[in-house]
Design a protein around this motif. Structure first.
Motif, short mmCIF file in Angstrom:
data_model
loop_
_atom_site.label_atom_id
_atom_site.label_comp_id
_atom_site.label_asym_id
_atom_site.label_seq_id
_atom_site.Cartn_x
_atom_site.Cartn_y
_atom_site.Cartn_z
N VAL A 1 -40.95 72.54 -67.23
CA VAL A 1 -40.20 71.37 -66.80
C VAL A 1 -38.78 71.59 -67.30
O VAL A 1 -38.55 71.68 -68.51
CB VAL A 1 -40.78 70.06 -67.39
N GLY A 2 -37.83 71.73 -66.37
CA GLY A 2 -36.49 72.11 -66.77
C GLY A 2 -35.41 71.34 -66.05
O GLY A 2 -35.66 70.67 -65.05
N LYS A 3 -34.20 71.45 -66.56
CA LYS A 3 -33.08 70.71 -65.99
C LYS A 3 -32.68 71.30 -64.63
O LYS A 3 -32.71 72.50 -64.42
CB LYS A 3 -31.90 70.69 -66.95
N GLN A 4 -32.30 70.41 -63.76
CA GLN A 4 -31.99 70.75 -62.38
C GLN A 4 -30.80 71.70 -62.25
O GLN A 4 -30.73 72.49 -61.31
CB GLN A 4 -31.71 69.46 -61.60
N GLU A 5 -29.87 71.65 -63.21
CA GLU A 5 -28.64 72.44 -63.12
C GLU A 5 -28.91 73.95 -63.04
O GLU A 5 -28.14 74.69 -62.43
CB GLU A 5 -27.74 72.18 -64.33
N LEU A 6 -30.02 74.43 -63.64
CA LEU A 6 -30.31 75.86 -63.65
C LEU A 6 -30.63 76.41 -62.27
O LEU A 6 -30.57 77.61 -62.04
CB LEU A 6 -31.46 76.17 -64.61
N SER A 7 -30.97 75.52 -61.34
CA SER A 7 -31.29 75.97 -59.99
C SER A 7 -30.06 76.49 -59.25
O SER A 7 -30.18 77.10 -58.19
CB SER A 7 -31.92 74.82 -59.18
N LYS A 8 -28.87 76.27 -59.83
CA LYS A 8 -27.63 76.73 -59.20
C LYS A 8 -27.29 78.18 -59.53
O LYS A 8 -26.38 78.75 -58.95
CB LYS A 8 -26.47 75.82 -59.63
N ILE A 9 -28.02 78.78 -60.47
CA ILE A 9 -27.76 80.18 -60.84
C ILE A 9 -28.18 81.07 -59.67
O ILE A 9 -29.31 80.97 -59.18
CB ILE A 9 -28.54 80.58 -62.10
N PRO A 10 -27.29 81.94 -59.18
CA PRO A 10 -27.62 82.79 -58.04
C PRO A 10 -28.89 83.61 -58.26
O PRO A 10 -29.12 84.12 -59.36
CB PRO A 10 -26.39 83.70 -57.91
N LEU A 11 -29.70 83.72 -57.25
CA LEU A 11 -30.95 84.50 -57.22
C LEU A 11 -32.01 83.92 -58.15
O LEU A 11 -33.08 83.54 -57.70
CB LEU A 11 -30.68 85.98 -57.56
#
Length: 248
Positions: free
Chosen positions: A103-113
């Motif tokens: 369960v993690g913060k949504q912001e990390l989904s913006k890291i490419p690939l």
């Protein structure tokens, strides 16, 4: 000498992201195939562990894992650990062999690939949205019913004050654990801040010590016990961090 260290740190940090990318590119078709169906997640998890080992060894890290209690193969758990570094995710993946979901913060989904797979395999939460937080419970229930465990870094992020040994815990992990009667597994990462913190000009290759601490049982517990379970977990991890500091 200071200039040489700065060059080393910059190159080393860039190398970290290179190491993150290489195995994803090599395994890309297999990773995509494993996330097409929910039943494929255990295969994705195995590849994620390979990815993690590749990064840790490539950065010059080697890990030492001690266990006070052993996981049972037919049980689901709530894993909680202190959070100080970008390598916490990789170290958690190599520490626990039993498939689990972050369960993690949504912001990390913006890291490419990396973000492409992160948002398709993890339970994302927007900490500013109460609706998003509520949705975590439903998605976690679905994963637990599939026989998976859950992992949360209960500090909710990395403490802004780096002098803090362990920040206060948020409620989410303990609400979930009580709601689904999951044993809580406290885990202490001793060296991640020293080896690879979020401060750019710092860190070095070396050992990453891990200790899986005695489980905190939730069987028969209710939401009235949430704070006591949270405090017990915090004290367990904090005490072990202090022990690690004495041994360094």
């Amino acid at each position: 000498m200071r200039g040489i260290k700065i060059i080393f740190w910059v190159v080393w940090r860039i190398w970290f992201y290179v190491l993150m990318t290489i195995p994803i590119i090599i395994m890309f078709p297999f990773l995509v195939a494993s996330i097409l169906t929910e039943s494929g997640y255990p295969y994705f998890f195995k590849m994620a562990r390979i990815w993690s080992k590749f990064i840790l060894f490539g950065m010059g890290f080697y890990y030492k894992i001690d266990k006070d209690q052993t996981l049972e193969s037919d049980k689901s758990y709530m894993f909680v650990a202190n959070h100080t570094s970008m390598v916490d995710i990789m170290l958690m993946l190599v520490t626990i062999r039993k498939p689990f979901v972050f369960v993690g913060k949504q912001e990390l989904s913006k890291i490419p690939l990396f973000g492409f797979f992160y948002k398709r395999t993890c339970i994302l939460v927007d900490r500013n949205s109460s609706r998003s937080k509520h949705g975590v419970f439903e998605r976690a229930q679905k994963r637990i019913n599939q026989g998976l465990s859950i992992c949360i870094f209960p500090e909710g992020g990395v403490p802004d004050d780096e002098s803090i040994l362990l920040d206060t815990f948020k409620d989410g992990a303990f609400r979930l654990a009580i709601n689904h009667q999951l044993p809580i597994v406290p885990i202490t990462f001793a060296d991640n801040k020293k080896r690879f913190s979020y401060t750019i000009f710092s860190g070095s290759p070396g050992v990453l010590r891990v200790r899986i601490l005695p489980f905190v049982e939730t069987k028969g517990k209710t939401m009235a016990d949430k704070n006591s379970l949270k405090d017990q977990s915090w004290k367990t991890i904090h005490k072990q961090l202090e022990e690690f500091q004495k041994k360094k």
